[in-house]
Scaffold this motif. Structure first.
Motif, PDB file in Angstrom:
ATOM      1  N   LYS A  46       0.847  -1.214   0.000  1.00  0.00           N
ATOM      2  CA  LYS A  46       0.000   0.000   0.000  1.00  0.00           C
ATOM      3  C   LYS A  46       0.870   1.246   0.000  1.00  0.00           C
ATOM      4  O   LYS A  46       0.546   2.235  -0.663  1.00  0.00           O
ATOM      5  N   MET A  47       1.998   1.220   0.707  1.00  0.00           N
ATOM      6  CA  MET A  47       2.919   2.342   0.710  1.00  0.00           C
ATOM      7  C   MET A  47       3.510   2.555  -0.672  1.00  0.00           C
ATOM      8  O   MET A  47       3.622   3.682  -1.154  1.00  0.00           O
ATOM      9  N   LEU A  48       3.874   1.465  -1.345  1.00  0.00           N
ATOM     10  CA  LEU A  48       4.399   1.568  -2.706  1.00  0.00           C
ATOM     11  C   LEU A  48       3.378   2.190  -3.645  1.00  0.00           C
ATOM     12  O   LEU A  48       3.732   3.011  -4.497  1.00  0.00           O
ATOM     13  N   LYS A  49       2.140   1.803  -3.487  1.00  0.00           N
ATOM     14  CA  LYS A  49       1.085   2.320  -4.359  1.00  0.00           C
ATOM     15  C   LYS A  49       0.912   3.831  -4.173  1.00  0.00           C
ATOM     16  O   LYS A  49       0.657   4.555  -5.132  1.00  0.00           O
ATOM     17  N   LYS A  50       1.081   4.311  -2.950  1.00  0.00           N
ATOM     18  CA  LYS A  50       0.974   5.748  -2.688  1.00  0.00           C
ATOM     19  C   LYS A  50       2.119   6.541  -3.280  1.00  0.00           C
ATOM     20  O   LYS A  50       1.974   7.715  -3.576  1.00  0.00           O
ATOM     21  N   LEU A  51       3.268   5.899  -3.477  1.00  0.00           N
ATOM     22  CA  LEU A  51       4.445   6.595  -4.027  1.00  0.00           C
ATOM     23  C   LEU A  51       4.254   6.970  -5.492  1.00  0.00           C
ATOM     24  O   LEU A  51       4.886   7.895  -5.979  1.00  0.00           O
ATOM     25  N   VAL A  52       3.428   6.234  -6.185  1.00  0.00           N
ATOM     26  CA  VAL A  52       3.282   6.444  -7.632  1.00  0.00           C
ATOM     27  C   VAL A  52       2.325   7.586  -7.902  1.00  0.00           C
ATOM     28  O   VAL A  52       1.338   7.794  -7.354  1.00  0.00           O
TER      29      VAL A  52
END
Length: 65
Positions: free
Chosen positions: A59-65
């Motif tokens: 979920k953190m990775l998804k927010k980075l994009v």
């Protein structure tokens, strides 16, 4: 002997820290659309109450994009 966690907890730790961390080296825009499917697969395979470290990381990775 004390119980420090389950096998699933250990797998969660290894996947989140060793395997999924390698996603940072990829172009995240390519994998962004696949993260939801991976989250759903983790829920289906291990149950919604497990694999929280992996889910939080994805979920953190998804927010980075």
């Amino acid at each position: 002997m004390e119980n420090y966690g389950t096998e699933i907890d250990g797998l969660d730790y290894v996947l989140a820290r060793k395997v999924f961390r390698k996603f940072e080296a990829l172009n995240l825009s390519y994998i962004r659309d696949e993260i939801d499917g991976l989250l759903a697969y983790l829920d289906e395979l291990f149950g919604e109450e497990n694999m929280n470290e992996c889910k939080d990381y994805l979920k953190m990775l998804k927010k980075l994009v």
